[in-house]
Design a protein around this motif. Structure first.
Motif, PDB file in Angstrom:
ATOM      1  N   ASP A  96       0.831  -1.205   0.000  1.00  0.00           N
ATOM      2  CA  ASP A  96       0.000   0.000   0.000  1.00  0.00           C
ATOM      3  C   ASP A  96       0.864   1.254   0.000  1.00  0.00           C
ATOM      4  OD1 ASP A  96      -2.384  -1.378  -0.049  1.00  0.00           O
ATOM      5  OD2 ASP A  96      -2.710  -1.253   2.118  1.00  0.00           O
ATOM      6  N   ASN A  97       1.995   1.218   0.702  1.00  0.00           N
ATOM      7  CA  ASN A  97       2.894   2.375   0.711  1.00  0.00           C
ATOM      8  C   ASN A  97       3.453   2.640  -0.677  1.00  0.00           C
ATOM      9  OD1 ASN A  97       3.679   1.042   3.774  1.00  0.00           O
ATOM     10  ND2 ASN A  97       2.812   3.083   3.622  1.00  0.00           N
ATOM     11  N   TRP A 157       0.788   4.464  -2.549  1.00  0.00           N
ATOM     12  CA  TRP A 157       0.749   5.864  -2.125  1.00  0.00           C
ATOM     13  C   TRP A 157       1.921   6.647  -2.708  1.00  0.00           C
ATOM     14  CZ3 TRP A 157      -2.739   8.990  -0.082  1.00  0.00           C
ATOM     15  CH2 TRP A 157      -3.853   8.431   0.543  1.00  0.00           C
ATOM     16  N   ARG A 175       1.078   7.558  -6.264  1.00  0.00           N
ATOM     17  CA  ARG A 175       0.042   8.596  -6.360  1.00  0.00           C
ATOM     18  C   ARG A 175       0.593   9.972  -5.977  1.00  0.00           C
ATOM     19  NH1 ARG A 175      -4.337   7.003  -2.614  1.00  0.00           N
ATOM     20  NH2 ARG A 175      -5.558   8.642  -3.627  1.00  0.00           N
ATOM     21  N   LYS A 176       1.393  10.041  -4.913  1.00  0.00           N
ATOM     22  CA  LYS A 176       1.970  11.313  -4.489  1.00  0.00           C
ATOM     23  C   LYS A 176       3.013  11.799  -5.496  1.00  0.00           C
ATOM     24  CE  LYS A 176       2.813   9.832  -0.144  1.00  0.00           C
ATOM     25  NZ  LYS A 176       3.145   9.888   1.307  1.00  0.00           N
ATOM     26  N   SER A 178       3.833  17.408  -3.003  1.00  0.00           N
ATOM     27  CA  SER A 178       2.459  16.917  -2.910  1.00  0.00           C
ATOM     28  C   SER A 178       1.717  17.577  -1.746  1.00  0.00           C
ATOM     29  CB  SER A 178       2.448  15.384  -2.777  1.00  0.00           C
ATOM     30  OG  SER A 178       3.252  14.955  -1.699  1.00  0.00           O
ATOM     31  N   ALA A 196      -2.577  11.680  -5.576  1.00  0.00           N
ATOM     32  CA  ALA A 196      -2.930  12.005  -4.192  1.00  0.00           C
ATOM     33  C   ALA A 196      -2.103  13.202  -3.743  1.00  0.00           C
ATOM     34  CB  ALA A 196      -2.678  10.822  -3.268  1.00  0.00           C
ATOM     35  N   HIS A 245      -1.260  14.377  -0.971  1.00  0.00           N
ATOM     36  CA  HIS A 245      -0.954  14.151   0.439  1.00  0.00           C
ATOM     37  C   HIS A 245       0.550  14.290   0.610  1.00  0.00           C
ATOM     38  CE1 HIS A 245      -4.879  12.400   1.745  1.00  0.00           C
ATOM     39  NE2 HIS A 245      -4.987  12.276   0.437  1.00  0.00           N
ATOM     40  N   THR A 286      10.239  10.551  -2.354  1.00  0.00           N
ATOM     41  CA  THR A 286       8.940  10.292  -1.729  1.00  0.00           C
ATOM     42  C   THR A 286       9.079   9.305  -0.589  1.00  0.00           C
ATOM     43  OG1 THR A 286       7.952  10.553  -3.932  1.00  0.00           O
ATOM     44  CG2 THR A 286       6.546   9.623  -2.205  1.00  0.00           C
ATOM     45  N   SER A 322       6.443   7.184   2.242  1.00  0.00           N
ATOM     46  CA  SER A 322       5.078   6.818   2.609  1.00  0.00           C
ATOM     47  C   SER A 322       5.118   5.850   3.778  1.00  0.00           C
ATOM     48  CB  SER A 322       4.356   6.172   1.425  1.00  0.00           C
ATOM     49  OG  SER A 322       3.064   5.743   1.822  1.00  0.00           O
ATOM     50  N   GLN A 348       0.701  12.207   6.762  1.00  0.00           N
ATOM     51  CA  GLN A 348       1.253  12.951   5.627  1.00  0.00           C
ATOM     52  C   GLN A 348       2.241  14.057   6.012  1.00  0.00           C
ATOM     53  OE1 GLN A 348      -1.265  15.417   3.202  1.00  0.00           O
ATOM     54  NE2 GLN A 348      -2.869  15.500   4.755  1.00  0.00           N
ATOM     55  N   ASP A 357       5.496  12.290   6.886  1.00  0.00           N
ATOM     56  CA  ASP A 357       6.188  11.862   5.662  1.00  0.00           C
ATOM     57  C   ASP A 357       6.949  13.050   5.069  1.00  0.00           C
ATOM     58  OD1 ASP A 357       5.337   9.175   5.635  1.00  0.00           O
ATOM     59  OD2 ASP A 357       3.712   9.543   4.199  1.00  0.00           O
TER      60      ASP A 357
END
Length: 165
Positions: free
Chosen positions: A74-75, A78, A81-82, A93, A119, A121, A139, A141, A145, A148
């Motif tokens: 999942d990270n 993310w 997306r970021k 982001s 995203a 975020h 990035t 994740s 947020q 991060d």
């Protein structure tokens, strides 16, 4: 929307992150630089036992990736997306999301972008090279947020200071 003085929280965040981007400019960004910056991020995360994934790209090429214990696929989603937000807007982001909110809008509703792919975020920051512009992104994740984002800024600040000497 919380106001302190004449600025909202998001307006202050826009000012703060804009200043970070203006300060965190690199003289160059090579494969070796990606390794050094990524290694620094991993070292900071390991010391603090943070469950994060780290990604560094120059253009479309992934130059560094690490997934620490506690992070998951999942990270990585993310991160993608970021990172796409940085690629599209040329800004952090976190900054993009704060700009939308400071204008009374919501990125998710008003950007007209596919939210499965974008995203706004915190956690992805543009890699800006002096006299060139944005060449990639770094990035993180796995944390809230703003945490991060703060981890990326902390590492990038140390890296930029080291690369100027």
């Amino acid at each position: 929307m919380s106001r302190v003085g004449d600025l909202t929280d998001d307006e202050r965040l826009v000012t703060e992150v804009t200043a970070q981007q203006q300060e965190l400019v690199l003289p160059r960004f090579t494969h070796e630089d990606a390794w050094a910056l990524g290694s620094l991020l991993v070292e900071l995360a390991r010391e603090r036992r943070l469950p994060v994934a780290v990604d560094i790209r120059r253009g479309p090429q992934q130059l560094f990736h690490a997934a620490l214990p506690g992070s998951s696929a999942d990270n990585d989603a993310w991160i993608d997306r970021k990172r796409r937000v940085v690629e599209r807007y040329g800004d952090s982001s976190l900054l993009v999301g704060a700009r939308f909110r400071a204008r009374g809008r919501a990125f998710d509703a008003d950007s007209r972008l596919d939210l499965d792919r974008y995203a706004a975020h915190g956690g992805s920051f543009p890699l800006i090279v002096r006299e060139t512009g944005v060449v990639g992104s770094v990035t993180v994740s796995g944390l809230p947020q703003r945490d991060d984002h703060a981890l990326v800024v902390e590492a990038l600040t140390a890296f930029v200071r080291g690369s100027r000497s």
